[in-house]
Design an enzyme around this catalytic site. Sequence first.
Site, mmCIF file in Angstrom:
data_model
loop_
_atom_site.group_PDB
_atom_site.id
_atom_site.type_symbol
_atom_site.label_atom_id
_atom_site.label_comp_id
_atom_site.label_asym_id
_atom_site.label_seq_id
_atom_site.Cartn_x
_atom_site.Cartn_y
_atom_site.Cartn_z
ATOM 1 N N TYR A 151 31.092 55.345 31.992
ATOM 2 C CA TYR A 151 30.635 54.723 30.742
ATOM 3 C C TYR A 151 29.114 54.791 30.624
ATOM 4 O O TYR A 151 28.388 54.523 31.581
ATOM 5 C CB TYR A 151 31.062 53.255 30.691
ATOM 6 N N LYS A 158 38.504 25.910 50.417
ATOM 7 C CA LYS A 158 38.572 25.857 48.947
ATOM 8 C C LYS A 158 38.571 27.282 48.381
ATOM 9 O O LYS A 158 38.266 28.241 49.103
ATOM 10 C CB LYS A 158 37.371 25.060 48.422
#
Length: 384
Positions: free
Chosen positions: A269, A43
């Site tokens: 940042y 999956k």
Amino acid sequence: MSESLDAAVSLRARAVIDLRALRANLQHARRRAPGSRIMAVVKANAYGHGLLRVAHALDGGGREGAGADAFGVACMSEALALRAGGVDARVVLLEGVPDGAELELAARRSFEIVVHHDEQVTLLEHAGGSVRVRVWVKLDTGMHRLGFPPERARELHARLARCGAVREVAWMTHLACADDRRSGATLRQLERFRAALGDLPGERSVANSGGLLGWPETHLDWVRPGILLYGVSPFPGRDAAQEQLRPVMTLQTRLIAVKTLHKGDAVGYGGAWVCPEDMPVGVAAIGYGDGYPRHAGNGTPILVNGRRAVLIGRVSMDMIGVDLRGHPEARAGDPVVLWGPGLPVEEIARHAGTIPYELLCAVNRRVALVTRDDPALVYAAPGS
Ligand SMILES: *Cc1c(COP(=O)(O)O)cnc(C)c1O
């Protein structure tokens, strides 16, 4: 794909998939659960590794013991992608089907379905005459997510046995704590499963990767490994090598800049990391826009030219900062590994406050998936 685009792809992040390691992990699972058949769980794009690449590499072509005996997927789109890609093997829809249309589609494509609540039994009872499917009844023995109360097993068996749409019934349950070798929960779940089923006919399946490696009692007829196939330990605090597994994915990129910063300079940042001295700093081309975890903090290890360095500053969308003290030879263009052999994804997950499953699944379509020993781009996510 044109040559120039290939070249451009190689400069940014890629995930290199080692299919030999993948097959070796499947063989390890076979050795550990020699009496069981294997439903390989693929999956979520095979946990980020490329659904078809992985399925073709694991497909035994129907020969007993040659590869996976079936594939497990979460939903119809994943199952259809397997068939469209030429995989004829047994495929199990682990969440079953939501309506009659999907039930008919499942039957047409020979998908097997999990049945975990009453509406799905009703669907089977009202199915058209052409529908014949293998059914896996899911019992909830303690996970409390999907499944019927175990004490309903007998009644469900009687109903399904009367149902023309049902070709065969098998039984499954899912373990909540198999990754904790000291927990008593796993054997309690197993006992509830056994007690509820008694001598009812039908194959049985309990074990995920944790069950397969840690709890031999849970092996029964079918084991359902996911994460271990990809070379990742299901046990917190233990890495792949300790479980004799080989990492399948290497997530890599390159340095795109190397510079000397000064004492007091803040990197990235928010200025979340400040240079304690004059020092070389690199910028590597990967970020949360590729699926690298934004929560990987200062000090998260990476490999530069095969040697350890650490991440500094906040992870940006496209880039990360690298402390290059100890790497005076590093230049723009040099290879960087974010995880893979020599740098366990389990270790990165600890630094990012998550689990390896999430990191692998998060690698997204901006990252080129390539097969090791085959530099061509071999797989792109559906729709990309
Ligand atoms: C995802 C899943 C698995 C595989 O779990 P791993 O921990 O990755 O081995 C097995 N069974 C079911 C029902 C699943 O949903």
